[in-house]
Design a protein around this motif. Structure first.
Motif, short mmCIF file in Angstrom:
data_model
loop_
_atom_site.label_atom_id
_atom_site.label_comp_id
_atom_site.label_asym_id
_atom_site.label_seq_id
_atom_site.Cartn_x
_atom_site.Cartn_y
_atom_site.Cartn_z
N ALA A 108 -9.39 -5.58 17.83
CA ALA A 108 -9.62 -4.83 19.07
C ALA A 108 -11.08 -4.40 19.20
CB ALA A 108 -8.70 -3.62 19.13
N ALA A 109 -11.74 -4.16 18.07
CA ALA A 109 -13.15 -3.75 18.08
C ALA A 109 -14.10 -4.94 18.18
CB ALA A 109 -13.46 -2.94 16.82
N GLY A 110 -13.55 -6.16 18.18
CA GLY A 110 -14.39 -7.35 18.30
C GLY A 110 -15.06 -7.77 17.01
N GLU A 111 -14.59 -7.28 15.87
CA GLU A 111 -15.21 -7.58 14.58
C GLU A 111 -14.65 -8.84 13.91
OE1 GLU A 111 -17.63 -5.90 12.88
OE2 GLU A 111 -17.89 -4.33 14.36
N VAL A 112 -13.35 -9.05 14.03
CA VAL A 112 -12.69 -10.15 13.33
C VAL A 112 -11.65 -10.79 14.24
CG1 VAL A 112 -12.94 -8.98 11.08
CG2 VAL A 112 -10.80 -8.75 12.36
N GLU A 113 -11.07 -11.90 13.75
CA GLU A 113 -9.93 -12.48 14.41
C GLU A 113 -8.86 -12.75 13.37
OE1 GLU A 113 -11.40 -15.90 16.47
OE2 GLU A 113 -11.99 -16.94 14.65
N ILE A 114 -7.63 -12.77 13.83
CA ILE A 114 -6.49 -13.06 12.97
C ILE A 114 -6.09 -14.49 13.24
CG2 ILE A 114 -4.04 -12.54 12.59
CD1 ILE A 114 -4.73 -9.59 13.10
N THR A 115 -5.83 -15.24 12.16
CA THR A 115 -5.48 -16.64 12.31
C THR A 115 -4.17 -16.96 11.60
OG1 THR A 115 -6.69 -17.36 10.34
CG2 THR A 115 -7.92 -17.30 12.41
N GLN A 116 -3.56 -18.03 12.07
CA GLN A 116 -2.43 -18.66 11.40
C GLN A 116 -2.66 -20.15 11.52
OE1 GLN A 116 0.91 -16.66 13.46
NE2 GLN A 116 1.42 -15.77 11.46
N SER A 140 -3.63 -9.05 1.84
CA SER A 140 -3.36 -8.60 0.47
C SER A 140 -4.64 -8.43 -0.33
CB SER A 140 -2.40 -9.56 -0.24
OG SER A 140 -3.01 -10.82 -0.44
N ASP A 141 -5.69 -9.19 0.00
CA ASP A 141 -6.97 -9.01 -0.68
C ASP A 141 -7.49 -7.60 -0.48
OD1 ASP A 141 -6.99 -11.72 -1.52
OD2 ASP A 141 -8.01 -12.33 0.33
N ALA A 142 -7.41 -7.12 0.76
CA ALA A 142 -7.86 -5.76 1.07
C ALA A 142 -6.94 -4.72 0.44
CB ALA A 142 -7.94 -5.55 2.57
N ALA A 143 -5.63 -4.96 0.51
CA ALA A 143 -4.67 -4.02 -0.07
C ALA A 143 -4.89 -3.87 -1.57
CB ALA A 143 -3.24 -4.47 0.22
N ARG A 144 -5.10 -4.98 -2.25
CA ARG A 144 -5.34 -4.94 -3.70
C ARG A 144 -6.64 -4.23 -4.02
NH1 ARG A 144 -3.02 -10.43 -3.49
NH2 ARG A 144 -1.17 -10.46 -4.81
N ALA A 145 -7.67 -4.46 -3.21
CA ALA A 145 -8.98 -3.84 -3.46
C ALA A 145 -8.93 -2.33 -3.27
CB ALA A 145 -10.03 -4.46 -2.55
N VAL A 146 -8.13 -1.86 -2.33
CA VAL A 146 -8.05 -0.43 -2.05
C VAL A 146 -7.12 0.29 -3.01
CG1 VAL A 146 -7.24 1.25 -0.32
CG2 VAL A 146 -8.73 -0.63 0.36
N TYR A 147 -6.05 -0.39 -3.44
CA TYR A 147 -5.09 0.25 -4.34
C TYR A 147 -5.74 0.47 -5.70
CZ TYR A 147 -0.87 1.18 -7.00
OH TYR A 147 0.07 1.76 -7.80
N ASP A 148 -5.53 1.64 -6.29
CA ASP A 148 -6.20 1.96 -7.55
C ASP A 148 -5.26 1.97 -8.76
OD1 ASP A 148 -4.84 4.25 -6.93
OD2 ASP A 148 -6.57 5.56 -6.91
N GLY A 149 -4.13 1.33 -8.65
CA GLY A 149 -3.20 1.28 -9.78
C GLY A 149 -3.15 -0.09 -10.43
N ASP A 150 -2.39 -0.18 -11.50
CA ASP A 150 -2.26 -1.43 -12.24
C ASP A 150 -0.96 -2.18 -11.94
OD1 ASP A 150 -4.66 -0.99 -13.54
OD2 ASP A 150 -3.70 0.07 -15.20
N ARG A 200 -2.63 -4.90 7.59
CA ARG A 200 -2.44 -5.68 8.81
C ARG A 200 -2.82 -4.86 10.05
NH1 ARG A 200 1.21 -10.38 8.18
NH2 ARG A 200 1.83 -10.09 10.35
N ARG A 201 -2.46 -3.58 10.04
CA ARG A 201 -2.85 -2.71 11.17
C ARG A 201 -4.37 -2.55 11.23
NH1 ARG A 201 1.58 0.60 9.45
NH2 ARG A 201 0.08 2.07 8.57
#
Length: 90
Positions: free
Chosen positions: A62-70, A32-42, A54-55
């Motif tokens: 897959a590119a070896g840049e990050v990992e997803i955690t729970q 959601s941090d990324a989604a909020r940063a990309v969305y340009d509305g109020d 998430r995708r």
């Protein structure tokens, strides 16, 4: 996929990496941090970007840049259900 959707996907990937770069090396972010940063509305329109975020995180795994955690532990992106976090690979 339209050009606009591809651009949004690229922006989400860049934003995830930029957000992680701006935090401590051990920090994680929520999609959601990324989604909020990309969305340009109020309004709550950023919610429509949650699955694309998430995708984007799965592509970065897959590119070896990050990992997803729970619960602080890496999980397999394809099987993760529910809330996830994204962090740099340790």
């Amino acid at each position: 996929m339209t050009d606009s959707e591809r651009e949004t996907d690229r922006r989400l990937e860049r934003t995830i990496l930029d957000l992680l770069d701006s935090r401590a090396p051990t920090a994680s972010i929520c999609p959601s941090d990324a989604a909020r940063a990309v969305y340009d509305g109020d309004d709550d329109g950023w919610r429509a970007l949650m699955e694309p975020a998430r995708r984007a995180a799965r592509r970065l795994v897959a590119a070896g840049e990050v990992e997803i955690t729970q619960a602080g532990r890496p999980v397999e992106p394809a099987t993760a259900r529910g809330p996830i976090r994204i962090r740099r690979i340790r």
